[in-house]
Each structure stands twice: as C-alpha cells, then as structure tokens.
Design an enzyme around this catalytic site. Structure first.
Site, PDB file in Angstrom:
ATOM      1  N   THR A 167       0.897  -1.152   0.000  1.00  0.00           N
ATOM      2  CA  THR A 167       0.000   0.000   0.000  1.00  0.00           C
ATOM      3  C   THR A 167       0.934   1.200   0.000  1.00  0.00           C
ATOM      4  O   THR A 167       2.026   1.139   0.580  1.00  0.00           O
ATOM      5  CB  THR A 167      -0.920   0.038   1.242  1.00  0.00           C
ATOM      6  OG1 THR A 167      -0.119   0.177   2.405  1.00  0.00           O
ATOM      7  CG2 THR A 167      -1.774  -1.220   1.367  1.00  0.00           C
ATOM      8  N   HIS A 168       0.552   2.247  -0.668  1.00  0.00           N
ATOM      9  CA  HIS A 168       1.424   3.433  -0.829  1.00  0.00           C
ATOM     10  C   HIS A 168       2.763   3.059  -1.481  1.00  0.00           C
ATOM     11  O   HIS A 168       3.762   3.732  -1.269  1.00  0.00           O
ATOM     12  CB  HIS A 168       1.699   4.117   0.518  1.00  0.00           C
ATOM     13  CG  HIS A 168       0.465   4.359   1.316  1.00  0.00           C
ATOM     14  ND1 HIS A 168      -0.271   5.512   1.244  1.00  0.00           N
ATOM     15  CD2 HIS A 168      -0.187   3.559   2.203  1.00  0.00           C
ATOM     16  CE1 HIS A 168      -1.312   5.435   2.073  1.00  0.00           C
ATOM     17  NE2 HIS A 168      -1.282   4.248   2.655  1.00  0.00           N
ATOM     18  N   SER A 289      18.031  -1.784 -26.433  1.00  0.00           N
ATOM     19  CA  SER A 289      18.305  -0.373 -26.659  1.00  0.00           C
ATOM     20  C   SER A 289      19.278  -0.268 -27.818  1.00  0.00           C
ATOM     21  O   SER A 289      20.121  -1.151 -28.013  1.00  0.00           O
ATOM     22  CB  SER A 289      18.903   0.235 -25.391  1.00  0.00           C
ATOM     23  OG  SER A 289      19.718   1.347 -25.718  1.00  0.00           O
ATOM     24  N   LYS A 295      20.466  -3.468 -22.001  1.00  0.00           N
ATOM     25  CA  LYS A 295      19.053  -3.230 -21.699  1.00  0.00           C
ATOM     26  C   LYS A 295      18.068  -4.172 -22.360  1.00  0.00           C
ATOM     27  O   LYS A 295      18.278  -4.650 -23.464  1.00  0.00           O
ATOM     28  CB  LYS A 295      18.682  -1.786 -22.076  1.00  0.00           C
ATOM     29  CG  LYS A 295      19.329  -0.803 -21.138  1.00  0.00           C
ATOM     30  CD  LYS A 295      18.646   0.528 -21.176  1.00  0.00           C
ATOM     31  CE  LYS A 295      17.246   0.458 -20.624  1.00  0.00           C
ATOM     32  NZ  LYS A 295      16.593   1.765 -20.797  1.00  0.00           N
ATOM     33  N   ASN A 297      13.927  -3.817 -22.649  1.00  0.00           N
ATOM     34  CA  ASN A 297      12.871  -2.862 -22.290  1.00  0.00           C
ATOM     35  C   ASN A 297      11.474  -3.486 -22.335  1.00  0.00           C
ATOM     36  O   ASN A 297      11.172  -4.255 -23.238  1.00  0.00           O
ATOM     37  CB  ASN A 297      12.913  -1.661 -23.234  1.00  0.00           C
ATOM     38  CG  ASN A 297      14.209  -0.882 -23.083  1.00  0.00           C
ATOM     39  OD1 ASN A 297      14.786  -0.832 -22.006  1.00  0.00           O
ATOM     40  ND2 ASN A 297      14.683  -0.322 -24.186  1.00  0.00           N
ATOM     41  N   GLU A 302       4.613  -0.722 -21.587  1.00  0.00           N
ATOM     42  CA  GLU A 302       4.763   0.730 -21.732  1.00  0.00           C
ATOM     43  C   GLU A 302       3.823   1.271 -22.806  1.00  0.00           C
ATOM     44  O   GLU A 302       3.195   2.317 -22.635  1.00  0.00           O
ATOM     45  CB  GLU A 302       6.208   1.076 -22.108  1.00  0.00           C
ATOM     46  CG  GLU A 302       7.180   0.904 -20.963  1.00  0.00           C
ATOM     47  CD  GLU A 302       8.607   1.178 -21.405  1.00  0.00           C
ATOM     48  OE1 GLU A 302       9.212   2.102 -20.860  1.00  0.00           O
ATOM     49  OE2 GLU A 302       9.112   0.462 -22.288  1.00  0.00           O
ATOM     50  N   GLN A 334     -20.362  13.391 -37.441  1.00  0.00           N
ATOM     51  CA  GLN A 334     -19.460  12.602 -38.286  1.00  0.00           C
ATOM     52  C   GLN A 334     -18.140  12.328 -37.553  1.00  0.00           C
ATOM     53  O   GLN A 334     -17.445  11.365 -37.857  1.00  0.00           O
ATOM     54  CB  GLN A 334     -19.194  13.355 -39.597  1.00  0.00           C
ATOM     55  CG  GLN A 334     -18.285  12.637 -40.553  1.00  0.00           C
ATOM     56  CD  GLN A 334     -18.363  13.215 -41.962  1.00  0.00           C
ATOM     57  OE1 GLN A 334     -19.349  13.015 -42.664  1.00  0.00           O
ATOM     58  NE2 GLN A 334     -17.341  13.945 -42.359  1.00  0.00           N
ATOM     59  N   LYS A 337     -16.889   8.857 -35.429  1.00  0.00           N
ATOM     60  CA  LYS A 337     -16.445   7.561 -35.953  1.00  0.00           C
ATOM     61  C   LYS A 337     -14.966   7.258 -35.752  1.00  0.00           C
ATOM     62  O   LYS A 337     -14.609   6.174 -35.302  1.00  0.00           O
ATOM     63  CB  LYS A 337     -16.828   7.452 -37.434  1.00  0.00           C
ATOM     64  CG  LYS A 337     -18.262   6.948 -37.572  1.00  0.00           C
ATOM     65  CD  LYS A 337     -18.810   7.071 -38.957  1.00  0.00           C
ATOM     66  CE  LYS A 337     -19.332   8.463 -39.236  1.00  0.00           C
ATOM     67  NZ  LYS A 337     -20.331   8.958 -38.262  1.00  0.00           N
TER      68      LYS A 337
HETATM   69  N1  ARG Z   1     -21.081  10.961 -43.244  1.00  0.00           N
HETATM   70  C1  ARG Z   1     -22.137  11.379 -42.374  1.00  0.00           C
HETATM   71  C2  ARG Z   1     -21.791  11.068 -40.921  1.00  0.00           C
HETATM   72  O1  ARG Z   1     -20.922  10.291 -40.724  1.00  0.00           O
HETATM   73  C3  ARG Z   1     -23.400  10.701 -42.737  1.00  0.00           C
HETATM   74  C4  ARG Z   1     -24.615  11.462 -42.316  1.00  0.00           C
HETATM   75  C5  ARG Z   1     -24.706  12.714 -43.084  1.00  0.00           C
HETATM   76  N2  ARG Z   1     -25.924  13.388 -42.827  1.00  0.00           N
HETATM   77  C6  ARG Z   1     -26.123  14.679 -43.208  1.00  0.00           C
HETATM   78  N3  ARG Z   1     -27.258  15.182 -42.891  1.00  0.00           N
HETATM   79  N4  ARG Z   1     -25.200  15.356 -43.784  1.00  0.00           N
HETATM   80  O2  ARG Z   1     -22.365  11.592 -39.997  1.00  0.00           O
END
Ligand code: ARG
Length: 473
Positions: A167-168, A289, A295, A297, A302, A334, A337
């Site tokens: 601990t610590h 290294s 060394k 690593n 990491e 958008q 994603k």
């Molecule tokens: N490429 C767009 C996105 O990933 C698709 C939806 C676009 N919709 C719009 N109303 N421009 O969000």
C-alpha cells in the site's frame, strides 16, 4: 400517388445533391467534408442495413417485390466487389453511404435510386454505427475472456507463490501471487459484464427515424429491426438520429478496460526493473536499446500504458462534441467515428498484447519473490494480531510492535531474528509459536477471511472464477 419513390435523375454536377445546387463543391471543401477515408470501415454494416431497408420497402409495398430483390442482389454484389478489392470508392463519393448508393445504381440501373426512399443518411449512419459497435463489443468480450483465461492459468500455478503486497508502494503484507492476479481477473470480469450491459443499449434501431421527424411512407420499423437482430427500436425519431449515448458508454467502458490494463502494465514494468526483479521478460516480448547493450525494455506494457491516454481522449472528445449540439443531426456527429474506430482497435490490440505477454512473454522469479517476502517487516501486523488473539488489546499490541520494529531496524535485524527471551522481555504472552506465526507462508495462509489472500480462500476464488467463466456470467 403520395407514396411513390422517385426514379427521376435529379442531380447537380457531382451527382449527389438536388437541383438546388448549381455548382460543385470546392475541391478542398470536398476533401474536408468527406468521411469515406474512414467510414469505409462501415461498409459491410451499411450493406446489411440497406438490404434490410430494401426488404422492408418491398414488404410494405412501398416498392415492388421484384425491385426489392434487385436492390438486395445489387447490394450483395457490392459486398463481393468490396471483399475482392474491386470496389474502392474515392473522395468523390463523400461517404460510404453515397458510395454504395451510387455503385448500386450503376449495377442495377434506375431502381437503385429507390433504395433511399423513406430513409435519411442520418438514421442510416446511426444504424451502421450500432451494427459495427455491436460486433466489435462481442470481439472485445472474447478478448477479455482470453485475457481472463491466461490470468487463471497463471493463478492456478501460483497459489502458494508469495509476493510482497503494497500500500502506498510500501511493503504492507505478503500475498499469494494468485490472489494478486485474480484481482485483475475480477476487473476484467466487470469489464466483460459492463460491455454486456452496454450492448443492450447499443442494440436499438434508429432506422426509420428519417432525417429527424419520421417519414410519410408506411414503413415498418419493427420489421427492419427484426431483420437486423436489434433488440428494440428508438421510440423517438429525434432521439434516434441524434443519440450517441451508446458510443459514449462504449468509450467509457473502453477507458475503464484501459485503466485496468494500464495498472497491470505499471506493475509489470516495476516488476521487471532491477529494483524489483520479480519477473524476467522473454525476448519475444521485449526490445533492446540501440545504444545500451545491457538493456531489455518492457515495450509492451509501456505501450499499453501509453495508449490508455488516447482512449481517455476519445471519451473526452465525444463528451465535448455532444454537449452543445442542438437536436437533431449535426455534421459534428461525423466526428464520432474515428474516435470509435481507434478506441476499438486500441482496446483489442492492447488486450491481445497483454494476453501474449502474460502467457509467454514473462516469467515470475520465484527465488526473488521468496527472498523478498522473507526480508522485510511485512509480518509486523501478525505479531500484533498474535498478541491480540491472546487478549492484549489490539492498539496496545500495535504500539508495542511499532517499538520492536524500530529497535530491530536500528540493530539491523528482522523480526524472525529475535530470540524467545527478547520476545518475552517485550511481553510475557509471547511463546515459541511466535516464529511460525510470523513465517511468511503462515502470514498469508492465516488471512482466511472471505475474499482474503489465505490459500484456502484463493483456491475457492479460483474455483468460483472458473465457474463464472463457464457460466458466461
Ligand atoms: N457521413 C455522415 C456522418 O458520418 C453521414 C450522415 C450525413 N448526414 C447529413 N445530414 N449530412 O455523420
């Protein structure tokens, strides 16, 4: 007729927008706007979602059965073209949704233009993202199971191997190494469960929400949801197209997984250091290294520790992205994603790397661990417990042992070096069995409270862990 799907070829120069547009996008803005460079990863889900939509359009009589079949077949052909590397849409398509629709029309003719009836890219992209995340969550859960399996194997082999507990980051009490490893099993178990719970909320269909308000066509949202194995449909179309809670939750669960992997990484890095020397790293999982020939690593832990930050960043990024968005869809969305794709990839690769590292990339040094637990004062609590068991109030015993530790340190001795006379001079309740009580093995074995490190408890915990993995619960 009110609900007829248009087949007219209205298009502007780029073939995408209505006749409202007179000129094409500035090339730099087209590049800026495009998501095809990354959302192409959604193509399989886009095709599957579109096939379900086409079937629904035919099922409800919005298009003819024959038209529906042509659309489904055309989409299937695009799938084959994509898989064989023949379909590689570029920037002109803007995004994966337009790319597919455009190719479909090339393949099946004007009927391809009916696919987007009663649908918007807003509900479409939401559907694709959920289908994608659904399958990635299952993959991550499988990787978590593999990680847990290797922890269990190591734990089984090390029930009676002792390791200092901290601990610590100060030596506290010795532990069964299996107990230490099973702590990570439990974290992974919660991760596995958490993803299962989140899955329920990912698995809801926004398809049929339209752009934001629903549609004038007599669609059947439950039909598409069923075809796509969704557990339910969004009750509100505005919420359906603009909700990204499921993505935030996923990034949150991913961040927690990374916290766990990063903590383990930090321990492995410490253990591999000259100061600890609790493990040796095998050549298969470490690097040298370029300048210091001595060394070796710990690159894997990491990197895992380092990659943790970017997953946290994606969570933070999406929270900030969402907080000021008015309903409903905004192009900001958008941006969700790349964060999701990178988090998915990072979590999967880190789980895989840590599993390999534990399985074959490192070895516990039992000699060093044994020496470590024998050469410290981590049995001091047990001396106090010894006296307390014999009726001395714990606080009084605690103070007395504190004094013993101090004088022993001054004399360069450990508790096991004290003679029976010395013990008895400290307190008459000490007897010869004090030596076995402070032996590290006994110190560990004695912590037999539920969930403790005592060997019997650890064996039970191992059994329960194995059962839970088999029960899938
Ligand atoms: N490429 C767009 C996105 O990933 C698709 C939806 C676009 N919709 C719009 N109303 N421009 O969000």
């Amino acid at each position: 007729m009110q609900h007829s799907a248009s087949t007219s070829a209205d298009s502007n120069q780029s073939g995408t927008w209505s006749q409202r547009f007179e000129s094409a996008l500035h090339p730099a803005i087209a590049r800026f706007n495009a998501s095809i460079g990354f959302d192409i990863q959604l193509i399989e889900y886009d095709l599957t979602g579109s096939q379900a939509h086409a079937k629904m359009l035919a099922h409800t009589g919005i298009i003819s059965v024959d038209e529906g079949e042509q659309l489904v077949a055309g989409l299937e052909q695009i799938r084959q073209e994509y898989r064989t590397g023949q379909f590689t849409p570029g920037i002109e398509a803007e995004d994966v949704h337009f790319a597919v629709e455009r190719r479909l029309t090339e393949l099946v003719g004007d009927v391809g233009k009916k696919l987007h009836t009663a649908r918007s890219r807003n509900d479409q992209v939401g559907t694709d993202t959920r289908l994608y995340l659904r399958s990635q969550i299952q993959l991550i859960r499988e990787r978590l199971r593999e990680f847990q399996a290797v922890l269990l194997t190591l734990a089984e082999q090390n029930v009676e191997t002792l390791i200092p507990g901290y601990t610590h980051l100060q030596r506290a009490q010795p532990l069964s190494l299996a107990h230490h490893l099973l702590a990570y099993f439990e974290m992974a178990q919660r991760d596995w469960q958490r993803l299962g719970e989140i899955y329920q909320r990912v698995n809801v269909s926004p398809l049929g929400s339209g752009a934001l308000a629903g549609t004038t066509f007599p669609i059947d949202r439950h039909y598409t949801a069923e075809l796509l194995n969704f557990g339910g449909v969004y009750a509100n179309s505005l919420d359906g197209v603009s909700d990204r809670d499921f993505a935030i939750e996923f990034l949150c669960a991913s961040s927690i997984i990374m916290v766990h992997l990063s903590r383990l990484s930090e321990e492995v890095i410490l253990w591999a250091s000259e100061e600890f020397r609790f493990i040796t790293l095998k050549d298969s999982c470490s690097t040298g290294s370029s300048i210091m020939p001595q060394k070796k690593n710990p690159d894997v832990p990491e990197l895992v520790r380092g990659k943790t930050g970017r997953v946290f960043g994606h969570l933070q990024g999406l929270l900030v992205l969402m907080k000021g968005l008015p309903l409903a869809y905004n192009k900001d969305l958008q941006e969700d994603k790349e964060a999701l794709f990178d988090a998915v990839l990072t979590v999967q690769s880190c789980l895989e790397a840590m599993t390999i590292l534990l399985r074959e990339g490192m070895e516990f040094r039992r000699d060093r661990l044994q020496a470590a637990v024998s050469e410290d004062f981590s049995n001091a609590t047990d001396v106090a417990d010894y006296l307390a068991t014999k009726g001395v109030p714990f606080r009084e015993a605690y103070n007395l042992v504190g004094k013993v530790v101090k004088t022993s340190l001054e004399q360069g001795k450990l508790l096991k070096d004290l003679t029976l006379e010395e013990w008895q001079a400290l307190h008459p309740k000490f007897e010869a069995d004090i030596y076995s009580a402070i032996d590290p093995r006994q110190v560990v074995a004695a912590r037999n409270s539920y969930g403790g490190t005592g060997f019997d408890q650890v064996r039970q915990a191992l059994k329960s862990a194995q059962e839970r993995i088999l029960d899938e619960g």
